[in-house]
Write a protein that holds these residues in place. Sequence first.
Motif, short mmCIF file in Angstrom:
data_model
loop_
_atom_site.label_atom_id
_atom_site.label_comp_id
_atom_site.label_asym_id
_atom_site.label_seq_id
_atom_site.Cartn_x
_atom_site.Cartn_y
_atom_site.Cartn_z
N THR A 1 31.29 4.84 -27.43
CA THR A 1 31.90 3.86 -28.23
C THR A 1 33.33 4.26 -28.43
O THR A 1 33.71 5.64 -28.69
CB THR A 1 31.07 3.78 -29.56
N ALA A 2 34.23 3.38 -28.25
CA ALA A 2 35.74 3.84 -28.40
C ALA A 2 36.29 2.94 -29.60
O ALA A 2 36.15 1.66 -29.47
CB ALA A 2 36.47 3.50 -27.11
N CYS A 3 36.65 3.47 -30.47
CA CYS A 3 37.40 3.09 -31.80
C CYS A 3 38.82 3.01 -31.63
O CYS A 3 39.30 4.19 -31.36
CB CYS A 3 37.06 3.70 -33.08
N ILE A 4 39.48 1.86 -31.39
CA ILE A 4 40.86 1.89 -31.20
C ILE A 4 41.81 1.31 -32.26
O ILE A 4 41.62 0.31 -32.71
CB ILE A 4 41.17 0.79 -29.75
N TYR A 5 42.63 2.16 -32.86
CA TYR A 5 43.38 1.79 -34.06
C TYR A 5 44.79 1.43 -33.55
O TYR A 5 45.22 2.41 -32.77
CB TYR A 5 43.54 3.08 -34.83
N THR A 6 45.39 0.51 -33.89
CA THR A 6 46.70 -0.05 -33.38
C THR A 6 47.55 -0.25 -34.55
O THR A 6 47.10 -0.96 -35.41
CB THR A 6 46.57 -1.24 -32.56
N PHE A 7 48.73 0.31 -34.78
CA PHE A 7 49.44 0.10 -36.21
C PHE A 7 51.01 0.80 -35.85
O PHE A 7 51.21 1.16 -34.92
CB PHE A 7 48.95 1.05 -37.22
N THR A 8 51.65 0.37 -36.97
CA THR A 8 53.21 0.81 -36.91
C THR A 8 53.33 1.53 -38.35
O THR A 8 53.10 1.21 -39.36
CB THR A 8 54.15 -0.43 -37.05
N LYS A 9 53.86 2.80 -38.17
CA LYS A 9 54.24 3.64 -39.26
C LYS A 9 55.59 4.01 -38.92
O LYS A 9 55.95 4.76 -37.93
CB LYS A 9 53.14 4.72 -39.37
N ASN A 10 56.38 4.22 -39.94
CA ASN A 10 57.76 4.70 -39.96
C ASN A 10 58.59 4.11 -38.67
O ASN A 10 59.18 4.81 -38.01
CB ASN A 10 57.93 6.16 -39.81
N ASN A 11 58.25 2.58 -38.74
CA ASN A 11 59.06 1.80 -37.55
C ASN A 11 58.73 2.55 -35.93
O ASN A 11 59.56 2.38 -35.24
CB ASN A 11 60.60 1.93 -37.54
N LYS A 12 57.61 3.03 -35.76
CA LYS A 12 56.94 3.40 -34.64
C LYS A 12 55.52 3.10 -34.49
O LYS A 12 54.77 2.79 -35.19
CB LYS A 12 56.87 5.19 -34.65
N ASN A 13 55.47 2.47 -33.12
CA ASN A 13 54.12 1.94 -32.88
C ASN A 13 53.10 3.09 -32.31
O ASN A 13 53.56 4.14 -31.63
CB ASN A 13 54.48 1.01 -31.62
N ILE B 1 48.69 4.05 -31.04
CA ILE B 1 47.50 3.51 -30.85
C ILE B 1 46.81 4.96 -30.61
O ILE B 1 47.27 5.63 -30.01
CB ILE B 1 47.48 2.99 -29.49
N ILE B 2 45.42 4.87 -31.57
CA ILE B 2 44.88 6.10 -31.62
C ILE B 2 43.49 5.84 -31.05
O ILE B 2 42.85 4.63 -31.57
CB ILE B 2 44.70 6.68 -32.78
N THR B 3 42.97 6.44 -30.22
CA THR B 3 41.75 5.98 -29.61
C THR B 3 40.84 7.09 -29.91
O THR B 3 40.98 8.36 -29.58
CB THR B 3 41.33 5.92 -28.07
N TYR B 4 39.46 7.04 -30.64
CA TYR B 4 38.52 7.93 -31.19
C TYR B 4 37.27 7.67 -30.21
O TYR B 4 36.98 6.36 -30.57
CB TYR B 4 38.40 7.69 -32.47
N THR B 5 37.05 8.49 -29.62
CA THR B 5 35.56 8.26 -28.63
C THR B 5 34.35 9.09 -29.12
O THR B 5 34.71 10.12 -29.19
CB THR B 5 35.93 8.43 -27.24
N ILE B 6 33.21 8.32 -29.23
CA ILE B 6 32.14 8.99 -29.80
C ILE B 6 31.09 8.56 -28.60
O ILE B 6 31.07 7.40 -28.38
CB ILE B 6 31.74 8.64 -31.24
N MET B 7 29.98 9.48 -28.61
CA MET B 7 28.94 8.96 -27.80
C MET B 7 27.83 8.06 -28.58
O MET B 7 27.91 7.97 -29.71
CB MET B 7 28.02 10.29 -27.71
#
Length: 150
Positions: free
Chosen positions: A109-121, A123-129
Amino acid sequence: MNMKIKSIMILTLILLTLIGITAIDAETVSFANSTFTIPEGYVINETYSDSVVLSNNTTFIVVYSGEVVSIEKARQNRLELGFRLLDEDNYDADGIEINQQNFHKFNITACIYTFTKNNKNYIITYTIMDNQDIPEKDDNPVTEIFNSLS
């Protein structure tokens, strides 16, 4: 003489306290003009100019900063690659608008977080079994990264 022993003991306790505080200090990593705290239990596998790969014994986290295609286009690209969309959510985390897409493929399972913080884009991908649940906000190591990104 008794005063010397007390002074030595106090200095020793102060030294031990300072050593303990230093050991507790969390490790940070810098990349792409950003910095964040590495979640407890994770180590850095690779650092690139625009991303960092972290892992522990059972999961991986990739933190990317740079150009981001639209969330809709990214979702469609993943679907075309054979990933199955489990669910998607848009939410606010301490003023950060986050899109979270959870996909499944190859028993991961891949949890993909997309966001902007401090005017920077980002993507964090967190993978679990497959046999692991997606951790709730306070237990999710990605939350620590969100909060510490600067």
